[in-house]
Design a protein around this motif. Structure first.
Motif, mmCIF file in Angstrom:
data_model
loop_
_atom_site.group_PDB
_atom_site.id
_atom_site.type_symbol
_atom_site.label_atom_id
_atom_site.label_comp_id
_atom_site.label_asym_id
_atom_site.label_seq_id
_atom_site.Cartn_x
_atom_site.Cartn_y
_atom_site.Cartn_z
ATOM 1 N N SER A 274 -17.828 30.548 -49.798
ATOM 2 C CA SER A 274 -18.707 31.670 -50.127
ATOM 3 C C SER A 274 -20.100 31.556 -49.517
ATOM 4 N N VAL A 275 -20.463 30.382 -48.989
ATOM 5 C CA VAL A 275 -21.822 30.219 -48.464
ATOM 6 C C VAL A 275 -21.800 29.248 -47.289
ATOM 7 N N ASN A 276 -22.635 29.532 -46.281
ATOM 8 C CA ASN A 276 -22.791 28.642 -45.140
ATOM 9 C C ASN A 276 -23.883 27.628 -45.422
ATOM 10 N N GLY A 277 -23.647 26.406 -45.007
ATOM 11 C CA GLY A 277 -24.652 25.367 -45.140
ATOM 12 C C GLY A 277 -25.115 24.900 -43.775
ATOM 13 N N ALA A 278 -25.365 23.613 -43.660
ATOM 14 C CA ALA A 278 -25.784 23.049 -42.381
ATOM 15 C C ALA A 278 -24.641 23.122 -41.371
ATOM 16 N N HIS A 279 -24.999 23.332 -40.113
ATOM 17 C CA HIS A 279 -23.983 23.283 -39.065
ATOM 18 C C HIS A 279 -23.456 21.858 -38.926
ATOM 19 N N LEU A 280 -24.376 20.878 -39.000
ATOM 20 C CA LEU A 280 -23.987 19.479 -38.840
ATOM 21 C C LEU A 280 -24.782 18.584 -39.788
ATOM 22 N N PRO A 281 -24.190 18.131 -40.884
ATOM 23 C CA PRO A 281 -24.786 16.980 -41.577
ATOM 24 C C PRO A 281 -24.521 15.753 -40.715
ATOM 25 N N PHE A 282 -25.553 15.058 -40.310
ATOM 26 C CA PHE A 282 -25.359 13.953 -39.372
ATOM 27 C C PHE A 282 -24.376 12.924 -39.913
ATOM 28 N N ASN A 283 -23.481 12.490 -39.050
ATOM 29 C CA ASN A 283 -22.438 11.523 -39.384
ATOM 30 C C ASN A 283 -22.875 10.146 -38.896
ATOM 31 N N PHE A 284 -23.304 9.299 -39.819
ATOM 32 C CA PHE A 284 -23.781 7.966 -39.472
ATOM 33 C C PHE A 284 -22.732 6.884 -39.722
ATOM 34 N N ASN A 285 -21.473 7.272 -39.895
ATOM 35 C CA ASN A 285 -20.452 6.281 -40.248
ATOM 36 C C ASN A 285 -20.284 5.190 -39.201
ATOM 37 N N LEU A 286 -20.466 5.550 -37.924
ATOM 38 C CA LEU A 286 -20.330 4.537 -36.874
ATOM 39 C C LEU A 286 -21.491 3.537 -36.897
ATOM 40 N N ILE A 287 -22.529 3.860 -37.671
ATOM 41 C CA ILE A 287 -23.628 2.920 -37.911
ATOM 42 C C ILE A 287 -23.379 2.148 -39.201
ATOM 43 N N THR A 288 -23.169 2.877 -40.292
ATOM 44 C CA THR A 288 -23.147 2.243 -41.610
ATOM 45 C C THR A 288 -21.928 1.351 -41.830
ATOM 46 N N VAL A 289 -20.762 1.783 -41.354
ATOM 47 C CA VAL A 289 -19.570 0.958 -41.540
ATOM 48 C C VAL A 289 -19.712 -0.355 -40.780
ATOM 49 N N MET A 290 -20.269 -0.290 -39.558
ATOM 50 C CA MET A 290 -20.436 -1.506 -38.755
ATOM 51 C C MET A 290 -21.529 -2.413 -39.329
ATOM 52 N N GLU A 291 -22.542 -1.817 -39.958
ATOM 53 C CA GLU A 291 -23.585 -2.629 -40.583
ATOM 54 C C GLU A 291 -22.998 -3.529 -41.664
ATOM 55 N N LYS A 292 -22.025 -3.011 -42.381
ATOM 56 C CA LYS A 292 -21.416 -3.779 -43.470
ATOM 57 C C LYS A 292 -20.434 -4.826 -42.956
ATOM 58 N N SER A 293 -19.651 -4.467 -41.943
ATOM 59 C CA SER A 293 -18.496 -5.301 -41.607
ATOM 60 C C SER A 293 -18.393 -5.697 -40.142
ATOM 61 N N GLY A 294 -19.298 -5.241 -39.287
ATOM 62 C CA GLY A 294 -19.236 -5.587 -37.881
ATOM 63 C C GLY A 294 -18.364 -4.624 -37.085
ATOM 64 N N LEU A 295 -18.459 -4.749 -35.767
ATOM 65 C CA LEU A 295 -17.707 -3.867 -34.876
ATOM 66 C C LEU A 295 -16.297 -4.402 -34.682
ATOM 67 N N SER A 296 -15.310 -3.570 -34.978
ATOM 68 C CA SER A 296 -13.907 -3.926 -34.764
ATOM 69 C C SER A 296 -13.108 -2.643 -34.656
ATOM 70 N N ALA A 297 -11.894 -2.753 -34.162
ATOM 71 C CA ALA A 297 -11.044 -1.571 -34.038
ATOM 72 C C ALA A 297 -10.753 -0.964 -35.405
#
Length: 541
Positions: A274-297
């Motif tokens: 019923s309502v439009n919001g932001a076009h893009l809420p920024f997706n920081f998952n590629l930052i935050t997930v790696m901060e917790k556990s490191g870079l891996s597949a």
């Protein structure tokens, strides 16, 4: 880019380099705050939302930037800072004096009197982002004010309709100046909970995340972040942008939202049926997930799942590797993986967001305690400032291997240069046959030419623990594949385990910096050899 030799980037400097963005294939540029400011927090403490900070230029300079950008068909997006103003803003000065119409422009409170000592204390134990109490006593008004950032950044009171209306005026003003949208800063703390019947706010509980009692993470943020009213405010701002287009015509403006909130809250910013919001809420998952556990597949897969499996239908995904608040991507992931990560965000569906320098593989600069200027670092001490300062990722952009990396003709720059500017810079990488920059340009060119990347379906998986694979496919078009070895040893993989319909050979389109394979050559899909950090973009034909 600094145009006048004072060591500080400015609007005319940006204007002079817009062709670089055009050549990259960038379609829109988001500027950090350019509004008038005492610069306690580098423009995020705004004293006048309707004027330009003099060291960046004038309103006329800004109009020239917009004019040049329009000629190049580039969009300019401004940083909208709605949560707070500077304490030098006239609104705050009037609020301190309780002038009519401004009494409740900010979040004020009498505080509490300690029953044992009789001393007046802050209303709650809430902590600011930059360490220490989120409340500051104002002697003139004889009340505390809330500041979730620096002491000089008092929080605006969005429960006051006048504040809501004022900030909508800010949006309309800059839309009328020709901007193409806004990145909304620091949305989670926009609202805090309502006080109780006695006018008191609740204390946050100890989180257990850290023993540092001045660190914001020492407490939960249940009462000072992610309130439902924040989502509704974003919907109201979207209406402002849509109404402007309806009234004045032209292209749509974009609304981008900064939030490090959990998925259940973040996804609400997109809007609903019923309502439009932001076009893009920024997706920081590629930052935050790696901060917790490191870079891996497997962590790459987790980061992608968190967004694509929670995103409402019909909305656009987006992918962010870094920004001015996080250490540079090449430093966080490892320089050997910067091409792999740039490839990843270009091959995934949706919008890619590049922080300046990621296309070059720029790394963090080292900033001494004496040279530290970020308030987050300065509010700590010489022993721990490196945990907090954001200066290393903000060092001047590296244009050449010459004086000041071509950023400024002045004697010094506002922050010292990163040490690797002589090899990591635009001029050197542009001249090379194969560089981070040429890889980046090839990726954007592929995105622009490939209907598969624009409209195709997406499938992805982890193979052999360390290899991450993406397939983008579209009926009647070539399939595009991304393959990367995120492990610590070379490996040979059978891609048919991922997709039984693969042809026996795949054609290499783009390779990471250290790959010794050849573009245009075919490689066996059942026996694909990958070195450590090697990333490839391949085609089914």
């Amino acid at each position: 880019m600094d145009s006048d030799g004072d060591g500080i980037g400015d609007l005319n400097g940006i204007t002079s380099k817009l062709e670089y963005l055009k050549e990259l294939g960038v379609t829109a540029a988001w500027l950090s705050p350019i509004f008038k400011s005492p610069m306690v927090d580098f423009g995020y403490d705004i004293s006048d939302f309707f004027d330009i900070q003099p060291e960046y230029g004038t309103l006329e300079d800004f109009r020239n930037l917009i004019k040049k950008a329009n000629e190049l068909e580039l969009k300019i997006i401004l940083d909208f800072v709605p949560n707070h103003s500077s304490d030098e803003n006239e609104w705050f000065k009037k609020s301190v004096k309780r002038e009519k119409g401004y009494q409740d422009y900010y979040v004020w409170h009498d505080g509490k009197v300690n029953a044992s000592t009789g001393v007046r204390e802050p209303p709650t134990n809430w902590l600011q982002y930059f360490r220490g109490s989120a409340w500051e006593w104002n002697e003139e008004r004889q009340q505390y004010y809330l500041h979730q950032f620096a002491v000089q950044q008092p929080d605006l009171n969005y429960r006051n309709p006048d504040v809501v209306a004022q900030m909508k005026r800010v949006l309309r003003y800059w839309l009328n100046e020709g901007v193409s949208g806004f990145r909304c800063d620091a949305l989670p703390p926009l609202f805090e909970v309502l006080p109780d019947a006695e006018g008191q706010y609740p204390d946050e509980v100890v989180s257990g995340a850290t023993d540092d009692a001045d660190d914001r993470d020492y407490l939960t943020t249940t009462y000072i972040e992610n309130q439902p009213e924040t989502v509704d405010m974003v919907y109201q701002w979207r209406t402002v942008l849509d109404d402007h287009k309806r009234i004045y015509g032209g292209n749509s403006s974009v609304l981008l939202i900064e939030t490090y909130s959990p998925a259940w809250f973040t996804m609400q910013f997109y809007g609903n049926r019923s309502v439009n919001g932001a076009h893009l809420p920024f997706n920081f998952n590629l930052i935050t997930v790696m901060e917790k556990s490191g870079l891996s597949a497997s962590n790459v897969q987790e980061a992608i799942d968190l967004w694509l499996q929670n995103m409402p239908a019909g909305r656009t995904a987006n992918w962010v590797l870094g920004n001015h608040d996080k250490r540079r991507a090449a430093s966080r992931y490892g320089a050997e993986f910067i091409d792999a990560m740039n490839m990843l965000v270009m091959i995934l569906p949706g919008a890619s967001v590049t922080y300046q320098g990621e296309e070059l593989g720029m790394t963090d600069g080292w900033i001494s305690w004496e040279d530290t200027v970020d308030p987050w670092g300065c509010n700590s001490n010489a022993d721990i400032y490196e945990q907090y300062t954001r200066d290393p990722e903000r060092t001047p952009f590296q244009w050449t291997n010459g004086t000041n990396a071509g950023f400024s003709t002045g004697e010094t720059t506002w922050l010292p240069l990163a040490a690797d500017y002589e090899t990591i810079n635009v001029a050197t990488e542009s001249a090379a046959d194969h560089s981070h920059l040429t890889i980046y340009k090839s990726l954007i060119a592929l995105r622009r030419s490939s209907k598969t990347l624009q409209n195709g379906s997406t499938k992805y998986a982890v193979l052999s623990d360390d290899v991450f694979v993406i397939k983008r496919s579209l009926s009647g078009a070539n399939s595009i594949f991304y393959v990367c070895n995120f492990g610590s040893a070379s490996i040979t993989v059978d891609l048919s385990e991922f997709d039984k319909t693969l042809p026996s050979d795949l054609v290499l389109l783009i390779r990471s910096m250290d790959s010794i394979k050849s573009e245009g050559a075919g490689y066996a899909s059942k026996e694909l050899e990958l070195a450590v950090g090697e990333a490839l973009v391949l085609s089914s034909e």
